[in-house]
Design a protein around this motif. Structure first.
Motif, short mmCIF file in Angstrom:
data_model
loop_
_atom_site.label_atom_id
_atom_site.label_comp_id
_atom_site.label_asym_id
_atom_site.label_seq_id
_atom_site.Cartn_x
_atom_site.Cartn_y
_atom_site.Cartn_z
N ALA A 178 -32.67 -17.61 -9.58
CA ALA A 178 -33.24 -18.96 -9.40
C ALA A 178 -32.60 -19.67 -8.22
O ALA A 178 -33.28 -20.36 -7.45
CB ALA A 178 -33.03 -19.76 -10.68
N LYS A 179 -31.30 -19.50 -8.05
CA LYS A 179 -30.57 -20.12 -6.94
C LYS A 179 -31.10 -19.63 -5.59
O LYS A 179 -31.29 -20.40 -4.65
CB LYS A 179 -29.08 -19.81 -7.08
N ALA A 180 -31.38 -18.33 -5.51
CA ALA A 180 -31.87 -17.75 -4.25
C ALA A 180 -33.28 -18.21 -3.93
O ALA A 180 -33.66 -18.31 -2.76
CB ALA A 180 -31.82 -16.23 -4.33
N ASN B 94 -24.91 -25.28 -9.93
CA ASN B 94 -24.80 -24.01 -9.20
C ASN B 94 -26.03 -23.76 -8.34
O ASN B 94 -25.91 -23.33 -7.19
CB ASN B 94 -24.61 -22.86 -10.18
N ILE B 95 -27.19 -24.03 -8.87
CA ILE B 95 -28.43 -23.78 -8.12
C ILE B 95 -28.47 -24.59 -6.84
O ILE B 95 -28.87 -24.10 -5.78
CB ILE B 95 -29.66 -24.08 -9.00
N PHE B 96 -28.05 -25.86 -6.91
CA PHE B 96 -28.16 -26.75 -5.75
C PHE B 96 -26.82 -26.99 -5.06
O PHE B 96 -26.68 -27.97 -4.31
CB PHE B 96 -28.78 -28.08 -6.19
N LEU B 97 -25.84 -26.14 -5.31
CA LEU B 97 -24.53 -26.30 -4.69
C LEU B 97 -24.64 -26.31 -3.17
O LEU B 97 -25.13 -25.36 -2.55
CB LEU B 97 -23.60 -25.16 -5.15
N GLY B 98 -24.19 -27.41 -2.55
CA GLY B 98 -24.29 -27.57 -1.11
C GLY B 98 -25.61 -28.14 -0.64
O GLY B 98 -25.76 -28.47 0.53
N ARG B 99 -26.58 -28.23 -1.55
CA ARG B 99 -27.90 -28.77 -1.23
C ARG B 99 -28.31 -29.78 -2.32
O ARG B 99 -29.48 -29.86 -2.69
CB ARG B 99 -28.94 -27.64 -1.16
N ILE C 100 -29.37 -12.11 -3.10
CA ILE C 100 -28.75 -12.14 -4.42
C ILE C 100 -27.74 -11.00 -4.43
O ILE C 100 -28.10 -9.83 -4.45
CB ILE C 100 -29.80 -11.94 -5.53
N PHE C 101 -26.46 -11.35 -4.40
CA PHE C 101 -25.41 -10.33 -4.29
C PHE C 101 -25.24 -9.56 -5.59
O PHE C 101 -25.56 -10.04 -6.68
CB PHE C 101 -24.09 -10.99 -3.90
N ASN D 137 -35.36 -22.32 -2.24
CA ASN D 137 -35.96 -22.65 -0.96
C ASN D 137 -37.06 -21.65 -0.63
O ASN D 137 -37.12 -20.55 -1.19
CB ASN D 137 -34.90 -22.64 0.15
N GLU D 138 -37.92 -22.00 0.31
CA GLU D 138 -38.93 -21.07 0.79
C GLU D 138 -38.24 -19.99 1.61
O GLU D 138 -37.45 -20.28 2.50
CB GLU D 138 -39.97 -21.80 1.65
N VAL D 139 -38.53 -18.73 1.29
CA VAL D 139 -37.91 -17.63 2.00
C VAL D 139 -38.98 -16.69 2.53
O VAL D 139 -40.08 -16.58 1.97
CB VAL D 139 -36.93 -16.86 1.08
N SER D 140 -38.66 -15.99 3.62
CA SER D 140 -39.56 -14.97 4.14
C SER D 140 -39.07 -13.58 3.76
O SER D 140 -39.85 -12.63 3.72
CB SER D 140 -39.67 -15.08 5.67
N LEU D 141 -37.76 -13.47 3.50
CA LEU D 141 -37.17 -12.18 3.11
C LEU D 141 -36.15 -12.42 2.02
O LEU D 141 -35.17 -13.15 2.20
CB LEU D 141 -36.51 -11.51 4.32
N LEU D 142 -36.37 -11.78 0.88
CA LEU D 142 -35.47 -11.88 -0.26
C LEU D 142 -34.76 -10.55 -0.44
O LEU D 142 -35.41 -9.51 -0.56
CB LEU D 142 -36.25 -12.24 -1.52
#
Length: 503
Positions: free
Chosen positions: A155-157, A102-107, A87-88, A160-165
């Motif tokens: 929410a956008k980040a 926005n949340i699913f942009l590209g997905r 999250i920038f 998906n399942e992440v191991s490092l946020l």
């Protein structure tokens, strides 16, 4: 001992001749929340851009291991596939698109090659529910406030399942309740074994939520320690290399008697508010040499009020505006600047800067008439004036020709501030002037505000940080629902009294 998820070793990074990172080492364990602190320009965001693939291999030196496997990300997609989400500090949302888009942009979910809008909205609404967010996924992002936009980024980040946020200044625009909600979610992720890197200038937040803290200064690691062994003052000293005894410097000058700005029966109507009155202020004054604070909850009308004064908000305005005792009619920000009234936006990326332009060009952009002559632009005058301002604000850059998009968030904020100071205004409205600014830079900004007041200028600070408002202001106006609900002098103002007028 916990399993190591991330190891960055010997990271070096340069932009031109400027060394941004110098032999940086970082280790994060699985299920750990690791804080990273440092002044603006210390290299925090740059390090995260390397980790997330924004700065791809081999633009940097050193090694990067995730889950024991060496990684050389060629792009942002590579880090995302490895389970890293970021999250920038600056928003990456498309204002014209809805929250769900926005949340699913590209997905985007699709059926037979066609985007399934209903499914996308349903998934977005479900995700919002899981995060405890009350945001309509069909609303366009441009119609959301800054705080709500930051929550959409989160929410956008997490879609998906992440191991490092990685969270770069995640709470800069959030209220206390929204920050508590975010921290609660991070703790839930931690229980599931998800690691987080938490970058923030809000040191109390870092001390509350993290397990370990790494401090960067001038591109180098100063120390990495368990959070429990750190005190607030020790963190400040490690970050700035010195102790700061009093964050809010005492002002030697006192407000004068001359009224620089006065309002009478100010009303603003906006179609965004259903063509109803969005701002209703009966009276408001700023005197020469005075620092006036504006407090209020997000959505209380603080920003709309300030922007309406420079002609940047409202479809219809009524009431009287006086500058220096003379009635003034202002239709746009350019006219406001000509009359000595300037506004520092709370959203520097959207309204304050052109990322692809240099520091010099950004600072002079609103002041081109000042640098113009019969033959066009006086480039020598422009260069010296902007260079002098960059020096006064202590902007960290290789030169004033460096692109603004490559600067840290704090130094970008200084560029926006320099842009309005070059015009030499008499009244300045500073909207969240220290948002995303480290504690050392805050001290510099506060000293600058005191200098401006000593020069006889009127300064208005709009801030969500009550301590900042109380520490810097001679008087405080409190906003609620677009109106002034109260006004307190410095001697009588306390957090409790402000809160009573805010709610």
């Amino acid at each position: 001992m916990s399993e190591e998820l991330l190891r960055m070793t010997g990271i070096n990074f340069r932009i031109g001749q400027q060394s941004i990172l110098k032999n940086v080492n970082l280790s994060v364990c699985r299920g750990e929340i690791h804080g990273i602190c440092g002044e603006n320009g210390a290299g925090k965001s740059t390090l995260m851009k390397i980790l997330s693939g924004v700065y791809p291999w081999p633009s940097y030196e050193g090694s990067l291991h995730v889950g024991g496997v060496e990684r050389r990300f060629a792009s942002f997609n590579g880090s995302e596939a490895a389970g890293i989400a970021i999250i920038f500090q600056e928003f990456t949302l498309v204002p014209q698109m809805t929250v769900a888009e926005n949340i699913f942009l590209g997905r985007e979910p699709a059926r037979y090659g066609v985007i399934d809008g209903r499914e996308m909205i349903s998934k977005a609404r479900s995700l919002m529910g899981q995060l405890g967010l009350d945001i309509d996924p069909t609303v366009r992002v441009r119609n959301l406030g800054v705080g709500s936009q930051q929550l959409v980024e989160i929410a956008k980040a997490l879609k998906n399942e992440v191991s490092l946020l990685i969270l770069d200044e995640p709470t800069a625009a959030l209220t206390d309740n929204e920050t508590a909600l975010l921290h609660e979610k991070l703790k839930e992720l931690k229980k599931r074994g998800v690691s987080s890197i938490y970058i923030s200038h809000k040191l109390d937040d870092v001390l509350e939520i993290t397990d370990h803290i790494t401090v960067l200064r001038d591109g180098e690691v100063v120390t990495t320690r368990a959070t429990a062994s750190f005190s607030h003052d020790e963190m400040v000293s490690a970050m700035v290399g010195r102790s700061i005894e009093n964050l809010y410097p005492v002002r030697s000058s006192a407000p004068g008697s001359e009224t620089l700005l006065a309002l009478r029966d100010w009303r603003v109507w906006s179609r965004e508010k259903g063509d109803r009155c969005a701002v209703a202020v009966d009276s408001f004054e700023v005197r020469a040499g005075e620092v006036v604070g504006i407090a209020g909850l997000m959505g209380s009308g603080r920003t709309e009020f300030a922007m309406s004064l420079i002609g940047a908000y409202g479809d219809r305005r009524d009431g009287d505006l006086f500058l220096g005792g003379q009635k003034a009619v202002i239709y746009n920000p350019a006219q406001a600047m000509e009359k000595g009234l300037c506004y520092l936006t709370e959203d520097r990326k959207r309204y304050g800067l052109v990322g692809k332009m240099s520091i010099r060009d950004n600072m002079s952009l609103s002041n081109l008439r000042m640098f113009s002559n019969l033959f066009g632009l006086d480039l020598n005058k422009e260069y010296h004036r902007t260079s002098s301002m960059a020096g006064r604000l202590r902007i960290k850059a290789s030169s004033i020709m460096q692109l603004v998009e490559s600067l840290s968030g704090g130094n970008q904020q200084k560029v926006v501030l320099g842009k309005i100071l070059i015009s030499d205004p008499r009244v300045l409205f500073l909207d969240e002037p220290t948002r995303g600014i480290d504690i050392g830079a805050k001290f510099e900004i506060y000293n600058l505000i005191n200098e401006l007041a000593a020069e006889g200028k009127g300064v208005v600070i709009i801030s969500s940080e009550l301590q900042e408002v109380l520490g810097m202001s001679d008087r405080v106006y409190i906003f609620r629902n677009g109106t002034v609900s109260g006004m307190l002098n410095r001697a009588e103002a306390t957090e409790d009294k402000l809160a009573k007028f805010m709610f």
